[in-house]
Design a protein around this motif. Structure first.
Motif, PDB file in Angstrom:
ATOM      1  N   ARG A 114      11.518 -21.501   7.023  1.00  0.00           N
ATOM      2  CA  ARG A 114      10.436 -21.737   6.078  1.00  0.00           C
ATOM      3  C   ARG A 114       9.081 -21.601   6.756  1.00  0.00           C
ATOM      4  O   ARG A 114       8.147 -20.999   6.203  1.00  0.00           O
ATOM      5  CB  ARG A 114      10.589 -23.130   5.467  1.00  0.00           C
ATOM      6  CG  ARG A 114       9.679 -23.444   4.296  1.00  0.00           C
ATOM      7  CD  ARG A 114       9.977 -24.831   3.769  1.00  0.00           C
ATOM      8  NE  ARG A 114      11.392 -24.950   3.435  1.00  0.00           N
ATOM      9  CZ  ARG A 114      12.050 -26.102   3.394  1.00  0.00           C
ATOM     10  NH1 ARG A 114      11.417 -27.239   3.671  1.00  0.00           N
ATOM     11  NH2 ARG A 114      13.327 -26.127   3.078  1.00  0.00           N
TER      12      ARG A 114
ATOM     13  N   GLN B  49      11.313 -34.536   0.016  1.00  0.00           N
ATOM     14  CA  GLN B  49       9.889 -34.401   0.267  1.00  0.00           C
ATOM     15  C   GLN B  49       9.107 -35.188  -0.773  1.00  0.00           C
ATOM     16  O   GLN B  49       9.611 -35.504  -1.853  1.00  0.00           O
ATOM     17  CB  GLN B  49       9.471 -32.928   0.244  1.00  0.00           C
ATOM     18  CG  GLN B  49      10.141 -32.096   1.334  1.00  0.00           C
ATOM     19  CD  GLN B  49       9.615 -30.681   1.346  1.00  0.00           C
ATOM     20  OE1 GLN B  49       8.774 -30.305   0.542  1.00  0.00           O
ATOM     21  NE2 GLN B  49      10.104 -29.874   2.284  1.00  0.00           N
TER      22      GLN B  49
ATOM     23  N   SER C 130       7.882 -26.062  -2.739  1.00  0.00           N
ATOM     24  CA  SER C 130       9.011 -26.990  -2.651  1.00  0.00           C
ATOM     25  C   SER C 130       9.457 -27.447  -4.032  1.00  0.00           C
ATOM     26  O   SER C 130      10.656 -27.635  -4.281  1.00  0.00           O
ATOM     27  CB  SER C 130       8.622 -28.203  -1.800  1.00  0.00           C
ATOM     28  OG  SER C 130       7.558 -28.918  -2.404  1.00  0.00           O
TER      29      SER C 130
END
Length: 739
Positions: A210, A257, A265
């Protein structure tokens, strides 16, 4: 080819059971899927004697199920309930093996003790797929859900180990408790360690990709799907528990997250959750269909020849009762210990808080902790709550396809290779029957013990609120269209209004009240009036089928663009002859765009024809309003809808024209050779602008819909749960824009 045919049959069973479950609502989806799978095994020759090895079953179905379950399980909840989960996953498994094994051997002496232990070990674990499917239809408390899911994540390993050693002892006649203990510790802790290590490597590898910009949403989802299969196979290759390795990897790889920190995300999470939701449903469905397909294999003729039906029913009932009683007793003691420990912990905190408060106050002041003087529930209420909780945890742990796949690995012969395994058919039959009994108990008793709480957002209230929101949104959109501030958006705005009219019509029709019946009745009568008007117009001129086909195809598109749906779209454009229908079908294969002068002329004539149909509807509804008090309100609402459709038709005729045409009763309905003098051919331009601004106008309309929801909630016309549900639906529509 046979494997492909079998896969298609299983998929057809999954689809059929999902549809059948909507008809037979009393039975849960797992039981319907089992029944459909069993029927397929009995009726479809290609499914006869199909057997899937337990190793393949575990890696293909159980591994991804457990991985997804672990991803959505919070580690803190598992840690807070670690003692109870381990007692269920290990202690209860051993108790079940001992009690059921000894009683089964005593009741059926022809089953050796080791073989009875093997049968009990296969019946000890709960099934993750069954627990997940049943928990979706009931209302479980947080601790109940955590215990059941945590138990199903771990107890497969203890059950498999116990089964392996019991079956080995039955085959060879040798058993070592020390070796069994060492093997279990190696499988248990080795599986957790390997899984945690692989999960950490997978998580940091994903984050590294990522950061380097190599990870897309598609790659992320594929990476997640690949992980459980690799972890399971690698752990099994090392000789540790692949099941526990997958669970540990899933817990570690859950990349949690903070919210609202990254759009990337958020998109990954949305796509991942949607994909896994479909995948888990498909796997669960396939598992239960396969379970149903394998059930007929358990009922062999040898069983009916050697044992009577009352004996078989009795042994099935006895085994099921033993499993339920053992589990209930264990859970009851576990919950008593848990509540006692929780009470001591709370008492210690209260005493500590009270002591610190007393040190800071004088003797004559009131008690500083009046809020802690809560009256304890009556002992009968406490016992009733304890028993109900224990029953929910007992019934909520049914057996499933894992148990059946384990028992099918039972050897057919002893170590000499010639002596048949004692009573293998009876053991397989008993296991399959107990699985059905536990599933039936869970399906019948869980909704009574833990009924789903009443949802404030009832379907009727939700539909009424939806109608209010759509009516308010439509009113604002029509006001925007009438203002003529941004004429380039008008074609797209007319289409958006038509889509909202369709949504509003569907919601009104779905309302189960008297007004809905009046709307349906009036809608049918208006349809008949328009059909008669269309027939009368067609009788005025004789046209060939080939000439009418382009107009009929165009008319359907026009009516759909003003808000008609279903059979209403076809009013005035039906051929009675086969030749006409074929000509219309051929015409509809062509592009609907208005790209030349002839298409402009046809579209103009079609709009005039559609206007005549709207006039017929308005005249009829005006008569209903004047003569029928009962249907007056519904007729007024429908008249407004048809007036809006009429205005939409005239707006597209007058769009961009210097000389505007007015609505009048003396329209010349004919196949014009050209457009009227002074009229510019702008229909094609409207098609282009409608396509160009469609997403932008739809987005504005959804924003208006959200404002309507907020307005209704602030004024108390809808409740907060209903408002949240309506917002969720709008968010879904927003995400679909541009797709």
């Amino acid at each position: 080819m046979k494997a492909l045919e079998f896969a298609l049959i299983v998929l057809a069973c999954v689809i059929g059971s999902s549809i059948l479950c909507q008809v037979v609502r009393r039975l849960s989806l797992p039981l319907v899927q089992i029944a459909v799978g069993c029927a397929a095994a009995l009726l479809v020759p290609a499914v006869h004697n199909v057997h899937i090895s337990s190793e393949l079953f575990l890696v293909m179905f159980i591994a991804p199920l457990l991985f997804d379950e672990a991803r959505h399980t919070h580690p803190r909840q598992l840690w807070e309930n670690k003692g109870s989960i381990l007692s269920l996953a290990v202690g209860l498994v051993l108790l079940t093996v001992l009690v059921v094994g000894f009683v089964l051997n005593w009741f059926v002496p022809s089953i050796p003790l080791a073989a009875a232990f093997a049968c009990a070990a296969a019946l000890a674990p709960t099934d993750a797929a069954a627990v997940g499917s049943l928990s979706a239809s009931v209302s479980l408390k947080k601790r109940q859900s955590t215990l059941l899911s945590g138990e199903s994540l771990i107890n497969d390993a203890s059950g498999v180990v116990a089964f392996q050693f019991a079956s080995a002892a039955a085959v060879t006649g040798a058993f070592s408790l020390v070796d069994a203990g060492q093997e279990f510790l190696l499988l248990f802790f080795g599986g957790i360690g390997i899984g945690a290590a692989l999960g950490a490597v997978g998580l940091y590898s994903m984050r590294l990709l990522r950061r380097r910009g190599y990870e897309s949403t598609t790659v992320h989802v594929l990476y997640e799907v690949f992980s459980p299969f690799f972890v399971f196979l690698f752990a099994e290759w090392l000789g540790v528990s692949g099941i526990l390795a997958v669970v540990a990897a899933g817990l570690v790889m859950a990349d949690r997250q903070e919210r609202l920190t990254s759009t990337a995300s958020a998109q990954r999470e949305l796509v991942s959750n949607g994909f896994w939701r479909i995948l888990v449903f498909l796997i669960n469905s396939v598992v239960f269909v396969l379970l149903g397909m394998q059930l007929p294999q358990a009922f062999t003729p040898a069983i009916a020849d050697n044992f009577s039906l009352p004996f078989l029913l009795g042994i099935v009932a006895l085994t099921t009762a033993l499993i339920v009683v053992c589990r209930f007793g264990w859970v009851l003691v576990m919950e008593v210990v848990h509540r006692f420990a929780l009470r001591r912990q709370r008492g210690h905190k209260v005493r500590k808080r009270t002591a610190s408060a007393l040190e800071t106050c004088s003797p004559n002041t009131p008690s500083p902790t009046p809020h802690l003087r809560t009256k304890r529930p009556h002992w009968r209420e406490r016992i009733g709550s304890l028993l109900r909780n224990a029953l929910v945890l007992t019934i909520g742990g049914p057996k499933g396809a894992v148990t059946l796949s384990i028992i099918f690995t039972l050897p057919t012969t002893l170590s000499d290779g010639t002596t048949p395994f004692p009573e293998r058919d009876l053991i397989v039959f008993l296991t399959a029957s107990v699985i059905l009994c536990t599933l039936l108990l869970a399906d019948g008793l869980l909704p009574l013990l833990a009924p789903r709480e009443h949802d404030d957002t009832s379907e009727v209230e939700l539909r009424r609120a939806t109608v209010k929101v759509l009516e308010g949104t439509l009113a604002e959109l029509q006001a925007m269209l009438a203002s003529e501030k941004n004429p380039q958006f008008d074609p797209a705005l007319r289409l958006t209004i038509a889509h909202y009219r369709v949504r509003l019509m569907h919601e009104r029709g779905a309302l189960d009240d008297g007004c809905s019946h009046l709307f349906d009745q009036l809608g049918e009568q208006v349809r008949q009036v328009q059909e008669k008007k269309a027939a009368a117009i067609h009788q005025q001129g004789a046209y060939q089928t080939a000439e009418l086909a382009p107009y009929y195809a165009m008319l359907r598109g026009v009516r759909q663009s003003v808000g008609y749906d279903g059979s209403d779209v076809k009013v005035g454009s039906r051929f009675n002859s086969l030749r006409g229908r074929m000509a219309l079908l051929w015409q509809r294969t062509k592009s609907p765009e208005v790209s030349d002068d002839q298409a402009e002329r046809i579209y103009y004539d079609t709009c005039l024809f559609a206007i005549e149909l709207e006039h017929a509807a308005l005249d009829y509804l005006q008569d209903v309003i004047a003569q029928d008090d009962e249907r007056r309100h519904a007729a007024e609402i429908l008249r407004q809808e048809h007036r809006a459709a009429l205005n939409s038709l005239w707006n597209r005729i007058n769009y961009g024209q210097e000389v505007k045409q007015e609505d009048r009763p003396d329209l010349t309905l004919d196949h014009h050779e050209s457009l009227p003098t002074g009229m510019e051919p702008l229909f094609g331009k409207q098609f282009a602008e409608a396509a160009r601004y469609a997403d932008e106008v739809d987005a504005d309309a959804l924003t208006i819909e959200l404002d309507q929801i907020r307005h209704l909630q602030e004024h108390g016309e809808i409740t907060l749960p209903i408002a949240n549900e309506l917002r969720q639906r709008v968010y879904v529509l927003q995400m679909s824009l541009g797709s």
